[in-house]
Design an enzyme around this catalytic site. Structure first.
Site, PDB file in Angstrom:
ATOM      1  N   GLY A 186       3.207   9.793 -16.040  1.00  0.00           N
ATOM      2  CA  GLY A 186       2.627  10.447 -14.926  1.00  0.00           C
ATOM      3  C   GLY A 186       3.057   9.245 -13.923  1.00  0.00           C
ATOM      4  O   GLY A 186       3.734   8.408 -13.856  1.00  0.00           O
TER       5      GLY A 186
ATOM      6  N   GLU B  44       1.317  -1.337   1.373  1.00  0.00           N
ATOM      7  CA  GLU B  44       1.707  -1.833   0.300  1.00  0.00           C
ATOM      8  C   GLU B  44       3.165  -2.112   0.246  1.00  0.00           C
ATOM      9  O   GLU B  44       3.590  -3.214   0.070  1.00  0.00           O
ATOM     10  CB  GLU B  44       1.183  -1.417  -1.071  1.00  0.00           C
TER      11      GLU B  44
ATOM     12  N   HIS C 214     -17.664 -24.502  -9.666  1.00  0.00           N
ATOM     13  CA  HIS C 214     -17.150 -25.366  -8.155  1.00  0.00           C
ATOM     14  C   HIS C 214     -15.910 -26.038  -8.516  1.00  0.00           C
ATOM     15  O   HIS C 214     -15.690 -26.817  -9.765  1.00  0.00           O
ATOM     16  CB  HIS C 214     -18.260 -26.233  -7.992  1.00  0.00           C
TER      17      HIS C 214
ATOM     18  N   PHE D  50      -2.912   3.152   2.005  1.00  0.00           N
ATOM     19  CA  PHE D  50      -2.627   2.197   0.790  1.00  0.00           C
ATOM     20  C   PHE D  50      -1.075   2.070   0.619  1.00  0.00           C
ATOM     21  O   PHE D  50      -0.487   1.087   0.417  1.00  0.00           O
ATOM     22  CB  PHE D  50      -3.234   2.797  -0.519  1.00  0.00           C
TER      23      PHE D  50
ATOM     24  N   GLY E 273       2.982   5.785   8.099  1.00  0.00           N
ATOM     25  CA  GLY E 273       1.770   6.021   7.616  1.00  0.00           C
ATOM     26  C   GLY E 273       1.100   4.387   7.519  1.00  0.00           C
ATOM     27  O   GLY E 273       1.645   3.472   7.830  1.00  0.00           O
TER      28      GLY E 273
ATOM     29  N   GLY F 282       7.550  16.266 -15.271  1.00  0.00           N
ATOM     30  CA  GLY F 282       8.349  15.218 -14.872  1.00  0.00           C
ATOM     31  C   GLY F 282       8.202  14.181 -15.970  1.00  0.00           C
ATOM     32  O   GLY F 282       8.349  14.554 -16.917  1.00  0.00           O
ATOM     33  N   THR F 283       8.103  12.815 -15.470  1.00  0.00           N
ATOM     34  CA  THR F 283       8.422  11.748 -16.325  1.00  0.00           C
ATOM     35  C   THR F 283       7.296  11.575 -17.105  1.00  0.00           C
ATOM     36  O   THR F 283       6.062  11.596 -16.637  1.00  0.00           O
ATOM     37  CB  THR F 283       9.222  10.551 -15.799  1.00  0.00           C
TER      38      THR F 283
HETATM   39  C1  LIG Z   1       2.525   4.260  -4.854  1.00  0.00           C
HETATM   40  C2  LIG Z   1       1.481   4.349  -5.489  1.00  0.00           C
HETATM   41  C3  LIG Z   1       0.694   3.270  -6.011  1.00  0.00           C
HETATM   42  C4  LIG Z   1      -0.578   3.435  -6.408  1.00  0.00           C
HETATM   43  N1  LIG Z   1      -1.265   2.203  -6.724  1.00  0.00           N
HETATM   44  C5  LIG Z   1      -2.501   2.447  -7.266  1.00  0.00           C
HETATM   45  C6  LIG Z   1      -3.301   1.277  -7.815  1.00  0.00           C
HETATM   46  O1  LIG Z   1      -2.825  -0.046  -7.445  1.00  0.00           O
HETATM   47  N2  LIG Z   1      -4.551   1.468  -8.381  1.00  0.00           N
HETATM   48  C7  LIG Z   1      -4.815   2.554  -8.713  1.00  0.00           C
HETATM   49  O2  LIG Z   1      -5.895   2.787  -9.016  1.00  0.00           O
HETATM   50  N3  LIG Z   1      -4.297   3.675  -8.222  1.00  0.00           N
HETATM   51  C8  LIG Z   1      -3.005   3.803  -7.747  1.00  0.00           C
HETATM   52  N4  LIG Z   1      -2.313   4.713  -7.251  1.00  0.00           N
HETATM   53  C9  LIG Z   1      -3.011   6.044  -7.680  1.00  0.00           C
HETATM   54  C10 LIG Z   1      -2.815   6.530  -9.223  1.00  0.00           C
HETATM   55  O3  LIG Z   1      -1.237   6.550  -9.564  1.00  0.00           O
HETATM   56  C11 LIG Z   1      -3.276   7.912  -9.439  1.00  0.00           C
HETATM   57  O4  LIG Z   1      -4.602   7.933  -8.909  1.00  0.00           O
HETATM   58  C12 LIG Z   1      -3.160   8.048 -10.874  1.00  0.00           C
HETATM   59  O5  LIG Z   1      -1.636   8.054 -11.262  1.00  0.00           O
HETATM   60  C13 LIG Z   1      -3.407   9.699 -11.019  1.00  0.00           C
HETATM   61  O6  LIG Z   1      -3.545   9.895 -12.271  1.00  0.00           O
HETATM   62  P1  LIG Z   1      -3.782  11.469 -12.978  1.00  0.00           P
HETATM   63  O7  LIG Z   1      -3.441  11.348 -14.461  1.00  0.00           O
HETATM   64  O8  LIG Z   1      -4.679  12.001 -12.356  1.00  0.00           O
HETATM   65  O9  LIG Z   1      -1.980  12.040 -12.596  1.00  0.00           O
HETATM   66  P2  LIG Z   1      -0.751  11.763 -12.765  1.00  0.00           P
HETATM   67  O10 LIG Z   1      -0.581  10.417 -13.403  1.00  0.00           O
HETATM   68  O11 LIG Z   1       0.141  11.977 -11.437  1.00  0.00           O
HETATM   69  O12 LIG Z   1      -0.371  12.795 -13.824  1.00  0.00           O
HETATM   70  C14 LIG Z   1      -0.204  14.040 -13.729  1.00  0.00           C
HETATM   71  C15 LIG Z   1       1.057  14.669 -14.248  1.00  0.00           C
HETATM   72  O13 LIG Z   1       1.090  15.964 -14.128  1.00  0.00           O
HETATM   73  C16 LIG Z   1       2.244  16.624 -14.295  1.00  0.00           C
HETATM   74  N5  LIG Z   1       2.211  17.926 -13.639  1.00  0.00           N
HETATM   75  C17 LIG Z   1       1.833  18.250 -12.343  1.00  0.00           C
HETATM   76  N6  LIG Z   1       1.852  19.605 -12.165  1.00  0.00           N
HETATM   77  C18 LIG Z   1       2.469  20.064 -13.411  1.00  0.00           C
HETATM   78  C19 LIG Z   1       2.912  21.368 -13.831  1.00  0.00           C
HETATM   79  N7  LIG Z   1       2.639  22.462 -13.034  1.00  0.00           N
HETATM   80  N8  LIG Z   1       3.290  21.621 -15.114  1.00  0.00           N
HETATM   81  C20 LIG Z   1       3.450  20.423 -15.847  1.00  0.00           C
HETATM   82  N9  LIG Z   1       3.234  19.226 -15.492  1.00  0.00           N
HETATM   83  C21 LIG Z   1       2.555  18.933 -14.400  1.00  0.00           C
HETATM   84  C22 LIG Z   1       2.909  15.622 -13.201  1.00  0.00           C
HETATM   85  O14 LIG Z   1       4.655  15.619 -13.468  1.00  0.00           O
HETATM   86  C23 LIG Z   1       2.460  14.227 -13.628  1.00  0.00           C
HETATM   87  O15 LIG Z   1       3.280  13.531 -14.659  1.00  0.00           O
HETATM   88  C24 LIG Z   1      -1.000   4.615  -6.683  1.00  0.00           C
HETATM   89  C25 LIG Z   1      -0.325   5.732  -6.381  1.00  0.00           C
HETATM   90  C26 LIG Z   1       0.970   5.538  -5.651  1.00  0.00           C
HETATM   91  C27 LIG Z   1       1.672   6.888  -5.252  1.00  0.00           C
HETATM   92  N1  LIG Z   2      -3.699   0.169  -4.500  1.00  0.00           N
HETATM   93  C1  LIG Z   2      -4.140   1.441  -4.692  1.00  0.00           C
HETATM   94  O1  LIG Z   2      -5.190   1.722  -5.263  1.00  0.00           O
HETATM   95  C2  LIG Z   2      -3.487   2.505  -4.184  1.00  0.00           C
HETATM   96  C3  LIG Z   2      -2.133   2.072  -3.901  1.00  0.00           C
HETATM   97  C4  LIG Z   2      -1.395   3.322  -3.329  1.00  0.00           C
HETATM   98  C5  LIG Z   2      -1.869   4.473  -3.259  1.00  0.00           C
HETATM   99  N2  LIG Z   2      -3.178   4.792  -3.736  1.00  0.00           N
HETATM  100  C6  LIG Z   2      -3.651   6.142  -3.849  1.00  0.00           C
HETATM  101  O2  LIG Z   2      -2.832   7.187  -3.130  1.00  0.00           O
HETATM  102  C7  LIG Z   2      -3.463   7.712  -2.226  1.00  0.00           C
HETATM  103  C8  LIG Z   2      -2.410   8.098  -1.179  1.00  0.00           C
HETATM  104  O3  LIG Z   2      -1.835   7.021  -0.394  1.00  0.00           O
HETATM  105  P1  LIG Z   2      -1.409   7.258   0.878  1.00  0.00           P
HETATM  106  O4  LIG Z   2      -1.286   5.747   1.549  1.00  0.00           O
HETATM  107  O5  LIG Z   2      -0.170   8.065   0.882  1.00  0.00           O
HETATM  108  O6  LIG Z   2      -2.373   8.090   1.911  1.00  0.00           O
HETATM  109  P2  LIG Z   2      -3.780   7.564   2.475  1.00  0.00           P
HETATM  110  O7  LIG Z   2      -4.525   8.689   2.765  1.00  0.00           O
HETATM  111  O8  LIG Z   2      -4.382   6.383   2.074  1.00  0.00           O
HETATM  112  O9  LIG Z   2      -3.141   7.167   3.988  1.00  0.00           O
HETATM  113  C9  LIG Z   2      -2.385   7.932   4.764  1.00  0.00           C
HETATM  114  C10 LIG Z   2      -1.990   7.315   6.001  1.00  0.00           C
HETATM  115  O10 LIG Z   2      -1.030   8.238   6.966  1.00  0.00           O
HETATM  116  C11 LIG Z   2      -1.323   8.140   8.049  1.00  0.00           C
HETATM  117  N3  LIG Z   2      -0.631   9.425   8.500  1.00  0.00           N
HETATM  118  C12 LIG Z   2      -0.821  10.690   8.423  1.00  0.00           C
HETATM  119  N4  LIG Z   2      -0.211  11.648   8.819  1.00  0.00           N
HETATM  120  C13 LIG Z   2       0.738  10.677   9.595  1.00  0.00           C
HETATM  121  C14 LIG Z   2       1.446  10.978  10.464  1.00  0.00           C
HETATM  122  N5  LIG Z   2       2.100  12.288  10.853  1.00  0.00           N
HETATM  123  N6  LIG Z   2       2.141  10.046  11.319  1.00  0.00           N
HETATM  124  C15 LIG Z   2       1.765   8.829  11.020  1.00  0.00           C
HETATM  125  N7  LIG Z   2       1.018   8.402  10.227  1.00  0.00           N
HETATM  126  C16 LIG Z   2       0.157   9.472   9.555  1.00  0.00           C
HETATM  127  C17 LIG Z   2      -2.745   8.449   8.147  1.00  0.00           C
HETATM  128  O11 LIG Z   2      -3.456   7.801   9.279  1.00  0.00           O
HETATM  129  C18 LIG Z   2      -3.230   7.455   7.121  1.00  0.00           C
HETATM  130  O12 LIG Z   2      -3.029   5.862   7.273  1.00  0.00           O
HETATM  131  C19 LIG Z   2      -4.443   6.823  -1.747  1.00  0.00           C
HETATM  132  O13 LIG Z   2      -5.532   7.710  -1.161  1.00  0.00           O
HETATM  133  C20 LIG Z   2      -4.872   6.064  -3.188  1.00  0.00           C
HETATM  134  O14 LIG Z   2      -5.964   6.739  -3.487  1.00  0.00           O
HETATM  135  C21 LIG Z   2      -3.790   3.828  -4.381  1.00  0.00           C
END
Ligand SMILES: Cc1cc2nc3c(=O)[nH]c(=O)nc-3n(C[C@H](O)[C@H](O)[C@H](O)COP(=O)(O)OP(=O)(O)OC[C@H]3O[C@@H](n4cnc5c(N)ncnc54)[C@H](O)[C@@H]3O)c2cc1C
Ligand SMILES: NC(=O)c1ccc[n+]([C@@H]2O[C@H](COP(=O)([O-])OP(=O)(O)OC[C@H]3O[C@@H](n4cnc5c(N)ncnc54)[C@H](O)[C@@H]3O)[C@@H](O)[C@H]2O)c1
Length: 513
Positions: free
Chosen positions: A77, A227, A495, A223, A220, A73-74
């Site tokens: 990550g 957000e 404070h 998180f 859903g 992908g991009t």
């Molecule tokens: C909308 C959203 C908001 C979030 N906000 C927060 C937050 O505020 N705070 C927080 O702590 N966490 C947050 N998270 C979670 C956080 O983004 C992830 O926990 C973190 O980026 C995971 O890092 P990683 O290195 O494990 O994987 P990634 O960053 O996902 O990297 C994995 C990479 O592997 C590549 N890849 C996968 N499979 C293959 C393959 N077969 N071949 C080649 N490449 C491959 C993918 O393209 C990807 O680029 C958020 C997630 C989302 C979706």
């Molecule tokens: N601020 C942060 O740290 C942050 C922000 C975004 C994501 N993340 C990471 O990404 C992960 C994934 O986040 P997420 O919010 O997608 O997953 P999540 O597991 O936190 O929540 C999934 C939600 O979807 C609901 N749900 C599941 N199936 C459903 C259905 N069929 N119909 C209606 N509701 C349904 C569940 O009840 C739950 O509330 C989180 O666990 C978190 O670790 C972190």
């Protein structure tokens, strides 16, 4: 010997068969070289799969090894491109809109309507910042002569052996799986795959929409959903949030989940205990009608855009890790030991693919552990006596940047009760502290659970302004084994700063020590 031979074959074949990262395959003679390439694998010292947290593994100690990075992908990550960073950059303008609306309560009238320029917000985030960082990161790696970037999808076909989508095969002495997780979709026709052109999004695409829709369904209650419900409702979208269970943020402390849910009810249309039964798109208007079944019986909701945010699945099985001897658990999470080693010799894993938290700071921590352990394993650590280290998952915190913010670490009261853990608890309202008065806060709370005998902090759960920052001294205290009383009385608390919420909560605990 084999290694040298494999390298030679690749060099020789490079003239006719693609061996670089371009993602193309096939020879210049037009023949399919896939089988040939899979047999004649190019060998590396280290392969890293995934450029999220995986990219940070290349520490100065590992420089000079023959390293391959595989990324489908991009570059950069999830966190950089579609996760933590862009979402938080979106939350800030959303917070500003809410602040503007709430300013009146403080005697401030901001003249005229609060308006939002979506393209400006979006382009500030992506065009001006994120995309440049991602491209710069990739260029930097491609410019390092000891790194080969394969911009393709990989899958395991044997122990430390990968087949690339380009038709090439690569092997290595050591592999790190840092392949992350991906957004789940719904088992409902029309919503079973992302289709941004038809208004069906996951978090991967929703932040780059051309324009804000008038109406959006967010499916859903975790998180991601919370957000984005904050962001899009603040930016003026009519949001309908559809949550399968009876509360939002259900894994939080019960009182926080309940309060957050009540507040969300006041901000947008929230349907609890509700499921999407079917989705139909009007091809003339592009609008979606979602048939819902829930508390209120069967209802329909019409929207322009649907955001599916129902969890994330780790990418291990999609990478066919089991072909590499790497086991996954019943939740499809790659099994690792405390040193982040998988069940396959010479293979480590980290981040979303290998832990249940799916948080960037956890992935970062695990990447530091793996980088150290790789340096030891390759004999490249600066300290010749260095030993492998273990990951510390004792006090993993998280924060949800909704409105208000939520932040926590450690077990909830219900979890402590269920485990029979002796504890005392105290809940401090923000509104009962001096800065809480300044904020005119009526909903913020901080609950601390502590061990009454030792005075050690077991957990903290917070909801309110700056919760993600406020909780940090408690994470520190728990991590370093500092006692609640010592933390409260062993230092000054400014404070009348908001941190007095923490001081008061600590002092409120009924401790024997
Ligand atoms: C909308 C959203 C908001 C979030 N906000 C927060 C937050 O505020 N705070 C927080 O702590 N966490 C947050 N998270 C979670 C956080 O983004 C992830 O926990 C973190 O980026 C995971 O890092 P990683 O290195 O494990 O994987 P990634 O960053 O996902 O990297 C994995 C990479 O592997 C590549 N890849 C996968 N499979 C293959 C393959 N077969 N071949 C080649 N490449 C491959 C993918 O393209 C990807 O680029 C958020 C997630 C989302 C979706
Ligand atoms: N601020 C942060 O740290 C942050 C922000 C975004 C994501 N993340 C990471 O990404 C992960 C994934 O986040 P997420 O919010 O997608 O997953 P999540 O597991 O936190 O929540 C999934 C939600 O979807 C609901 N749900 C599941 N199936 C459903 C259905 N069929 N119909 C209606 N509701 C349904 C569940 O009840 C739950 O509330 C989180 O666990 C978190 O670790 C972190």
């Amino acid at each position: 010997m084999l290694r040298g031979y494999a390298r030679w074959v690749v060099r020789a074949s490079a003239k006719g068969v693609t061996t670089d990262a371009s993602g193309t395959h096939g020879g210049s003679d037009g023949r399919d070289h896939t089988a040939y390439a899979e047999f004649m694998a190019r060998h590396h010292d280290l392969i890293i799969i995934g450029t999220g947290s995986g990219n940070s593994l290349i520490t100065p100690e590992l420089e000079g090894l023959d390293i391959a990075i595989v990324e489908e992908g991009t570059f950069g990550g999830t966190c950089l491109n579609v996760g933590c960073i862009p979402t938080k950059m979106l939350v800030l303008p959303a917070d500003r809109v809410v602040d503007a609306h709430e300013a009146e309560r403080l005697g401030v009238t901001i003249g005229g309507d609060v308006t939002v320029d979506w393209p400006a917000i979006r382009d500030r985030i992506f065009t001006d910042r994120i995309d440049l960082i991602a491209a710069g990161g990739e260029d930097y790696r491609r410019g390092q002569n000891f790194v080969t970037v394969y911009a393709v999808r990989a899958r395991f076909v044997g122990p430390r052996r990968l087949a690339l989508e380009s038709g090439e095969a690569i092997t290595a002495d050591r592999i790190v799986v840092a392949a992350g997780s991906r957004a789940d979709l719904l088992d409902v026709d029309g919503l079973d795959q992302a289709d941004p052109a038809r208004g069906v999004h996951t978090s991967d695409t929703v932040m780059r929409m051309d324009e804000l829709p008038r109406r959006m369904a967010i499916v859903g209650g975790g998180f991601v959903a919370c957000e984005f419900a904050h962001v899009f409702s603040a930016l003026g979208v009519e949001v309908t949030q559809i949550q399968r269970s009876g509360a939002l943020l259900r894994s939080e402390e019960a009182e926080i989940s309940q309060r957050y849910t009540e507040l969300a009810h006041g901000r947008h249309d929230l349907r609890l205990d509700t499921q999407v039964e079917s989705a139909t798109r009007d091809s003339a208007t592009g609008a979606w009608t979602l048939a819902l079944k829930g508390r209120d019986g069967a209802t329909d909701v019409e929207v322009d855009t649907v955001l599916v945010a129902v969890g994330r699945t780790p990418n291990g099985p999609r990478l066919e890790v089991e072909a590499g001897g790497i086991e996954v658990d019943e939740d499809r999470v790659v099994i690792v030991d405390a040193q982040q080693r998988t069940t396959a010799e010479g293979v480590w894993a980290l981040g979303d693919v290998a832990n249940p938290w799916q948080l960037k700071h956890v992935a970062n921590h695990e990447a530091r552990v793996v980088a150290h352990n790789l340096a030891v394993d390759t004999g490249r650590h600066a300290d010749a006596d260095a030993k492998p280290v273990e990951a510390d998952h004792r006090y993993v915190p998280h924060a949800v940047f909704g409105h208000p913010q939520v932040a926590a670490f450690g077990p909830t009261r219900a979890e402590l009760d269920a485990a029979g853990t002796d504890h005392v608890s105290y809940t401090q309202s923000f509104g009962d502290t001096a800065y809480g008065w300044a904020l005119e806060d009526t909903t913020g709370i901080l609950t601390i659970h502590a061990d009454p005998a030792t005075g050690l902090i077991l957990a903290a759960h917070c909801m309110g302004p700056h919760a993600s920052t406020l909780i940090q001294p408690l994470i520190q205290a728990a991590s370093f084994g500092q006692k609640a009383r010592d933390v409260a009385r062993g230092q000054y608390w400014i404070h009348p700063a908001l941190a007095e919420v923490v001081e008061n909560a600590l002092l409120g605990l009924d401790l024997t020590d």
